[in-house]
Every structure is written in structure tokens, then in C-alpha cells.
Design a protein around this motif. Structure first.
Motif, PDB file in Angstrom:
ATOM      1  N   TYR A  32      43.499  42.171  44.140  1.00  0.00           N
ATOM      2  CA  TYR A  32      43.749  41.023  45.004  1.00  0.00           C
ATOM      3  C   TYR A  32      45.148  41.129  45.606  1.00  0.00           C
ATOM      4  CZ  TYR A  32      45.036  36.255  46.349  1.00  0.00           C
ATOM      5  OH  TYR A  32      45.480  35.161  47.041  1.00  0.00           O
ATOM      6  N   LEU A  33      45.244  40.851  46.911  1.00  0.00           N
ATOM      7  CA  LEU A  33      46.554  40.841  47.567  1.00  0.00           C
ATOM      8  C   LEU A  33      46.519  39.982  48.823  1.00  0.00           C
ATOM      9  CD1 LEU A  33      47.195  44.050  49.660  1.00  0.00           C
ATOM     10  CD2 LEU A  33      44.964  43.572  48.642  1.00  0.00           C
ATOM     11  N   VAL A  34      47.713  39.570  49.254  1.00  0.00           N
ATOM     12  CA  VAL A  34      47.903  38.859  50.516  1.00  0.00           C
ATOM     13  C   VAL A  34      48.784  39.761  51.378  1.00  0.00           C
ATOM     14  CG1 VAL A  34      48.743  36.737  51.607  1.00  0.00           C
ATOM     15  CG2 VAL A  34      47.794  36.648  49.289  1.00  0.00           C
ATOM     16  N   PRO A  35      48.211  40.496  52.333  1.00  0.00           N
ATOM     17  CA  PRO A  35      48.996  41.485  53.078  1.00  0.00           C
ATOM     18  C   PRO A  35      50.072  40.892  53.983  1.00  0.00           C
ATOM     19  CG  PRO A  35      46.645  41.954  53.232  1.00  0.00           C
ATOM     20  CD  PRO A  35      46.779  40.576  52.671  1.00  0.00           C
ATOM     21  N   ASP A  36      49.869  39.655  54.462  1.00  0.00           N
ATOM     22  CA  ASP A  36      50.816  39.055  55.405  1.00  0.00           C
ATOM     23  C   ASP A  36      51.537  37.872  54.780  1.00  0.00           C
ATOM     24  OD1 ASP A  36      50.490  40.613  57.841  1.00  0.00           O
ATOM     25  OD2 ASP A  36      48.480  39.755  57.970  1.00  0.00           O
ATOM     26  N   PHE A  37      52.870  38.002  54.603  1.00  0.00           N
ATOM     27  CA  PHE A  37      53.744  36.890  54.229  1.00  0.00           C
ATOM     28  C   PHE A  37      53.238  36.202  52.957  1.00  0.00           C
ATOM     29  CE2 PHE A  37      52.834  36.748  58.944  1.00  0.00           C
ATOM     30  CZ  PHE A  37      53.732  37.757  59.260  1.00  0.00           C
ATOM     31  N   ALA A  38      53.118  36.998  51.912  1.00  0.00           N
ATOM     32  CA  ALA A  38      52.413  36.584  50.699  1.00  0.00           C
ATOM     33  C   ALA A  38      53.050  35.365  50.044  1.00  0.00           C
ATOM     34  CB  ALA A  38      52.386  37.735  49.702  1.00  0.00           C
ATOM     35  N   ASN A  39      52.204  34.583  49.389  1.00  0.00           N
ATOM     36  CA  ASN A  39      52.628  33.519  48.493  1.00  0.00           C
ATOM     37  C   ASN A  39      52.638  34.110  47.080  1.00  0.00           C
ATOM     38  OD1 ASN A  39      53.062  31.167  47.070  1.00  0.00           O
ATOM     39  ND2 ASN A  39      51.105  30.229  47.578  1.00  0.00           N
ATOM     40  N   PRO A  40      53.793  34.213  46.410  1.00  0.00           N
ATOM     41  CA  PRO A  40      55.036  33.492  46.685  1.00  0.00           C
ATOM     42  C   PRO A  40      56.140  34.305  47.332  1.00  0.00           C
ATOM     43  CG  PRO A  40      55.111  34.316  44.463  1.00  0.00           C
ATOM     44  CD  PRO A  40      53.797  34.801  45.042  1.00  0.00           C
ATOM     45  N   LEU A  52      43.067  43.744  39.194  1.00  0.00           N
ATOM     46  CA  LEU A  52      44.438  44.122  39.529  1.00  0.00           C
ATOM     47  C   LEU A  52      44.963  43.137  40.569  1.00  0.00           C
ATOM     48  CD1 LEU A  52      43.846  47.965  39.911  1.00  0.00           C
ATOM     49  CD2 LEU A  52      44.581  46.736  37.879  1.00  0.00           C
ATOM     50  N   VAL A  53      46.239  42.785  40.455  1.00  0.00           N
ATOM     51  CA  VAL A  53      46.831  41.838  41.403  1.00  0.00           C
ATOM     52  C   VAL A  53      48.212  42.316  41.793  1.00  0.00           C
ATOM     53  CG1 VAL A  53      45.565  39.845  40.468  1.00  0.00           C
ATOM     54  CG2 VAL A  53      47.867  40.359  39.600  1.00  0.00           C
ATOM     55  N   ALA A  54      48.602  42.046  43.036  1.00  0.00           N
ATOM     56  CA  ALA A  54      49.973  42.277  43.452  1.00  0.00           C
ATOM     57  C   ALA A  54      50.874  41.338  42.657  1.00  0.00           C
ATOM     58  CB  ALA A  54      50.126  42.011  44.952  1.00  0.00           C
ATOM     59  N   SER A  55      52.009  41.835  42.204  1.00  0.00           N
ATOM     60  CA  SER A  55      52.919  41.009  41.411  1.00  0.00           C
ATOM     61  C   SER A  55      54.297  40.984  42.068  1.00  0.00           C
ATOM     62  CB  SER A  55      53.035  41.566  39.995  1.00  0.00           C
ATOM     63  OG  SER A  55      53.873  40.762  39.203  1.00  0.00           O
ATOM     64  N   PRO A  56      54.837  39.756  42.316  1.00  0.00           N
ATOM     65  CA  PRO A  56      54.344  38.431  41.936  1.00  0.00           C
ATOM     66  C   PRO A  56      53.068  38.060  42.687  1.00  0.00           C
ATOM     67  CG  PRO A  56      56.195  38.196  43.428  1.00  0.00           C
ATOM     68  CD  PRO A  56      56.100  39.657  43.098  1.00  0.00           C
ATOM     69  N   CYS A  57      52.332  37.108  42.107  1.00  0.00           N
ATOM     70  CA  CYS A  57      50.986  36.834  42.603  1.00  0.00           C
ATOM     71  C   CYS A  57      50.727  35.340  42.706  1.00  0.00           C
ATOM     72  CB  CYS A  57      49.968  37.448  41.649  1.00  0.00           C
ATOM     73  SG  CYS A  57      48.261  37.291  42.181  1.00  0.00           S
ATOM     74  N   TYR A  58      49.928  34.952  43.710  1.00  0.00           N
ATOM     75  CA  TYR A  58      49.500  33.570  43.881  1.00  0.00           C
ATOM     76  C   TYR A  58      48.768  33.094  42.623  1.00  0.00           C
ATOM     77  CZ  TYR A  58      46.637  29.708  45.666  1.00  0.00           C
ATOM     78  OH  TYR A  58      46.002  28.499  45.832  1.00  0.00           O
ATOM     79  N   VAL A  59      49.163  31.923  42.120  1.00  0.00           N
ATOM     80  CA  VAL A  59      48.607  31.445  40.853  1.00  0.00           C
ATOM     81  C   VAL A  59      47.144  31.023  40.982  1.00  0.00           C
ATOM     82  CG1 VAL A  59      50.836  30.756  39.897  1.00  0.00           C
ATOM     83  CG2 VAL A  59      49.508  29.119  41.257  1.00  0.00           C
ATOM     84  N   GLY A  60      46.655  30.799  42.190  1.00  0.00           N
ATOM     85  CA  GLY A  60      45.250  30.435  42.351  1.00  0.00           C
ATOM     86  C   GLY A  60      44.311  31.524  41.862  1.00  0.00           C
ATOM     87  N   ILE A  61      44.660  32.787  42.113  1.00  0.00           N
ATOM     88  CA  ILE A  61      43.776  33.877  41.685  1.00  0.00           C
ATOM     89  C   ILE A  61      43.941  34.163  40.200  1.00  0.00           C
ATOM     90  CG2 ILE A  61      45.381  35.756  42.264  1.00  0.00           C
ATOM     91  CD1 ILE A  61      41.590  35.842  42.886  1.00  0.00           C
ATOM     92  N   THR A  62      45.167  34.132  39.691  1.00  0.00           N
ATOM     93  CA  THR A  62      45.355  34.363  38.264  1.00  0.00           C
ATOM     94  C   THR A  62      44.776  33.212  37.454  1.00  0.00           C
ATOM     95  OG1 THR A  62      47.615  33.507  38.485  1.00  0.00           O
ATOM     96  CG2 THR A  62      47.327  35.894  38.504  1.00  0.00           C
ATOM     97  N   GLY A  63      44.877  31.989  37.989  1.00  0.00           N
ATOM     98  CA  GLY A  63      44.263  30.851  37.315  1.00  0.00           C
ATOM     99  C   GLY A  63      42.749  30.957  37.299  1.00  0.00           C
ATOM    100  N   ALA A  64      42.156  31.389  38.407  1.00  0.00           N
ATOM    101  CA  ALA A  64      40.705  31.564  38.458  1.00  0.00           C
ATOM    102  C   ALA A  64      40.261  32.625  37.461  1.00  0.00           C
ATOM    103  CB  ALA A  64      40.270  31.950  39.869  1.00  0.00           C
ATOM    104  N   ALA A  65      41.007  33.726  37.375  1.00  0.00           N
ATOM    105  CA  ALA A  65      40.674  34.769  36.413  1.00  0.00           C
ATOM    106  C   ALA A  65      40.775  34.244  34.983  1.00  0.00           C
ATOM    107  CB  ALA A  65      41.599  35.972  36.602  1.00  0.00           C
TER     108      ALA A  65
END
Length: 454
Positions: free
Chosen positions: A204-212, A150-163
Motif C-alpha cells: 500500500y502506498l500514496v504516490p502523491d503528497f502522502a499522508n502523513p 507491505l506499507v510505505a513507512s510512515p503510513c496512513y493509519v487508515g490502512i494499518t488500522g484496517a489491517a
């Protein structure tokens, strides 16, 4: 033996091998990988354009003299503090080194001082950037075809690319209207996936000032997210590259600092705070792993995987970053105050220039909007046209400014009329010029859309 030419002349060389793309891994035909290549190439094609595209640190903040000074500080630490002799120092610096890394104790000390995270250094794996940490964690957690991320959406492409490289299915979970991953939407997504016969392994998530998106989770939302993880048996993969860069300068607690149930795998990097070229990241994986041979740490399992990929992380990179940590007495938050002020000033400048270019009446008339991040590197702008690669290239060619289309950050589709501005790699004057050019482009594109036949 050499071939002897015949009367008919030399033999024709053998035909070169040609590989079929259909027989290569499917990720190589994924538009996500093509988009990243396009972004790199278009930046090179328009070197004079003001580029809001890369989310990289500003080079003017780095001093080359800091590298040898940090290296010397680490060498002194090995001899004076750890008591290592010349042979041991030579081995530490020149040899492959321990798979888990050798600055783990310094990283643990920095996390304790800056984030209030208390962790055994043995629960840390030093990685070749945060990207390797993502790959290791996903490979370890996802064991079968029914496992999903599961990923926060929108999501950093590094994690979706790795998956995608690992053939792991990704399920997007929307951010809440107020910003950040919606805990209740996450709980529902877990229920839905289990009802469909799949096994959600982590989020997966970025809690602070997420990319993008630039979005952040409030502290109550962080606590609720941890409750959801405990209630559903889910792990949280927390990525924290931007936590130091709040507009108000206040430290927000990481999920790992709030975690009492071992639900958070924490990924960090020294790319934004120390030395991006060193490619030093880390992962805290202090979860217990039980098996026939007894209990161990998830970090030990990640190290097994790393031993078959990068083997170990650069000793020179670790030594320099370790020296940088020593020179700031293991407090990067204090050492990065001027850096944080630079990025905060840039973010304020982007927001102020957008407000100046699009006052309320013009903003409404042009169909333009933007979010108001509380820190970090990114602002998302809504526009009245499709903000795709073709539009970005027109913008670069005709107006001299670059940005990033947002559609690629939405795993299930969306974001076609959104673009991302990164403010980290520019001066304030470049930002002013760039926003002026962007405003001209938006006006021109709005004209194109209006003039297009229905």
C-alpha cells in the motif's frame, strides 16, 4: 404476567452484564485506536486552538446550494440521457441499489478525462469512502496467517488500522531519502518475507503528497516500482486522494495510468474534490480472477464482500456526486482549479511562516527541521523534544495550537521527535497565528528539555 412484590419488597434487578476487555478483539486495546480517539477528544477540549491536526477539506470551499443542483442534474441525466421513466428513477434513488454502485460509468469517464485511465465500469466498485475500499481489498487478498501487507513507512493509519481489524500482519518499507517509497527497499522486503516463510500479498502506498509525510514518488521511481511489482509478483494498492493538489499545478501520472501488467489496484475518493460528507469512494479492481466457475474480475469478488458489510453505497450520495461529475463535464481537475490554488497557497504559507519563525541560525540552534512537499495537505516538522500526546496537549493548553504526533504513523516504531502539520482546514491568517504559537511552544519545550536534570 407482572411480578408480585413480596413482603420483603420488590425483587432486585438482575446484575448488568460486564464484558471482559481481554475477551474482545485485540484491536480494541491497540494504542493506534486510542490515539485517534485522543486526537478527536483533545480537539473538542480546545475548540479555540488553531488546529493543524485534521486532514479534512476546508468547509469554506463548499456551497450548500451545489447539493440540490447536483442532485437535479443527476435526475435529469437519468431521464434525458439514459431514458429512464419515473418508476425506474424512483427505484434508482430510493432503493438499496446495485452492490457495485450505479455511477460507475461516470467515474470511469472522469478517470479517463482527468487521469488517462481507461477502465471498464464493471471493474469499479463504488464504496462508502476510501476506507471501505481498503477493508474490502485487504479481506479479499489476504487469505491466511502467513499473508502480509507491505506499507510505505510512515503510513496512513487508515490502512494499518484496517489491517489490524482483520488480523493481517503489516511490514513497513521505508521511504527513500528523496521522498516516496523506495522501490529497491520494497524488492528487498519481498525477498526477506518470502525467505521467512511469509507471503507478501500487496504493498500500500500514496504516490502523491502522502499522508502523513507529504512525500511524492518521481515518475522514474513509479516506473521502477511497477517493474519491481512485476518481477516479484506483487500487487500495488495505490491510494490517490491528493493527486490534484500539486504546488506547480502539473498532473503526475498515477501508477494505474502507467500500469500495463494489471499490478495496480487503484483506490480513489471524492471527499477532497467534491463532497466529503457523501462518503463516496471507489476502487478499480480490474485484475482477472480464475476459478472452477470460470474467470471474472476482482471487482466482482469485492462486491461479494461488500454485500455482507454495507450491502450497497448510499444512493443519495452517489446521485449527488454523479451530478457533480456531470456538471463539470466529467473533469474534476478543471473544476478544482480554484480549490487546488487555495490548498497550494496554504501550503506555501506554512512553509514561508516556518522559514520566517526559524531563520537558518535559529533553526539550527533550536534543532528544528521540516520537509518541503511539492503539494498536498501535510508538512512534517522535526523538533528537539518528544512530540507525543502529552506534549500536544501542553501545546493546546498553554499555546493554543494543535498538531498530530507522527509516532503513530510508524508501524515498527519511530517518529518520536516528529509532528505533522495539516494546512487544509485553515485560512492563511489562522496559519500565520498558528505557526507563531507553535514557534513559541517549541522554544518553551526546548527550554524544558535543557532545564531537565540529566
Amino acid at each position: 404476567m407482572t411480578a408480585t412484590p413480596t413482603a420483603a419488597g420488590p425483587a432486585a434487578p438482575p446484575a448488568r452484564a460486564v464484558l471482559s476487555r481481554d475477551e474482545l478483539h485485540g484491536s480494541l486495546s491497540d494504542p493506534l485506536l486510542d490515539q485517534m480517539t485522543f486526537l478527536n477528544e483533545v480537539t473538542l477540549r480546545y475548540p479555540d486552538a488553531v488546529s493543524f491536526a485534521p486532514g479534512r477539506p476546508y468547509e469554506g470551499l463548499f456551497d450548500p446550494d451545489d447539493v440540490p443542483a447536483a442532485f437535479a442534474a443527476y435526475l435529469a441525466h437519468l431521464g434525458d440521457t439514459l431514458g429512464l421513466g419515473p418508476e425506474a428513477v424512483r427505484e434508482r434513488i430510493f432503493q438499496y441499489g446495485r452492490t457495485k454502485g450505479f455511477i460507475n460509468d461516470l467515474i470511469a469517464g472522469q478517470l479517463r478525462r482527468d487521469e488517462g485511465i481507461s477502465v471498464d465500469p464493471e471493474a469499479i466498485v463504488v464504496t462508502a469512502g476510501a476506507q471501505e475500499a481498503m477493508l474490502l481489498v485487504l479481506r479479499a487478498l489476504c487469505a491466511g496467517p502467513d499473508d502480509v501487507l507491505l506499507v510505505a513507512s510512515p503510513c496512513y493509519v487508515g490502512i494499518t488500522g484496517a489491517a489490524r481489524l482483520l488480523d493481517i500482519a503489516v511490514v513497513p518499507v521505508p521511504e527513500a531519502p528523496g521522498g516516496g517509497l523506495d522501490p529497491e527497499a520494497l524488492a528487498q522486503a519481498v525477498r526477506d518475507q518470502r525467505a521467512a516463510g511469509r507471503r507478501p500479498r500487496a504493498c500500500y502506498l500514496v504516490p502523491d503528497f502522502a499522508n502523513p509525510s507529504g512525500a511524492s514518488l518521481s515518475v522514474p521511481a513509479r516506473r521502477r516500482l511497477l517493474d519491481v511489482a512485476a518481477e516479484t509478483g506483487l500487487l500495488l494498492i495505490e491510494d490517490d486522494p491528493y493527486g490534484f493538489f500539486a504546488l506547480d499545478g502539473r498532473a503526475r501520472p498515477t501508477l494505474k495510468a502507467l500500469d500495463t501488467g494489471g499490478r495496480v489496484i487503484h483506490i480513489g475518493s471524492y471527499a477532497k474534490t467534491c463532497f466529503p460528507g457523501a462518503r463516496i469512494g471507489y476502487v478499480i479492481a480490474d485484475q482477472a480472477v480464475a476459478g472452477p466457475a470460470g474467470a471474472g474480475l476482482l471487482a466482482d469478488e469485492l462486491a461479494k464482500l461488500k454485500s455482507m458489510t454495507t450491502v450497497n453505497t448510499s444512493a443519495l450520495g452517489q446521485a449527488v456526486v454523479g451530478g457533480m461529475l456531470l456538471r463539470c463535464d466529467l473533469s474534476l481537475r478543471a473544476a478544482n482549479q480554484a480549490v487546488a490554488a487555495f490548498y497550494a497557497d496554504n501550503l506555501r504559507t506554512v512553509l514561508a511562516e516556518l522559514a520566517g519563525a526559524f531563520p537558518p541560525d535559529r533553526k539550527h540552534a533550536h534543532g528544528v527541521s521540516w520537509n518541503l512537499p511539492e503539494g498536498g495537505f501535510f508538512v512534517v516538522v522535526g523538533v528537539p523534544f518528544t512530540a507525543d500526546e502529552q506534549a500536544m496537549e501542553r501545546c493546546a493548553r498553554e499555546h493554543g495550537v494543535l498538531w498530530t504526533p507522527m509516532a503513530g504513523f510508524y508501524p515498527a516504531g519511530g517518529g518520536q521527535r516528529l509532528l505533522r502539520l495539516s494546512c487544509s482546514y485553515l485560512t492563511t491568517n489562522q496559519i500565520r497565528v498558528g505557526i507563531e504559537r507553535l514557534a513559541a511552544f517549541i522554544a518553551a519545550e526546548r527550554g524544558r528539555e535543557t532545564a531537565a536534570p540529566s
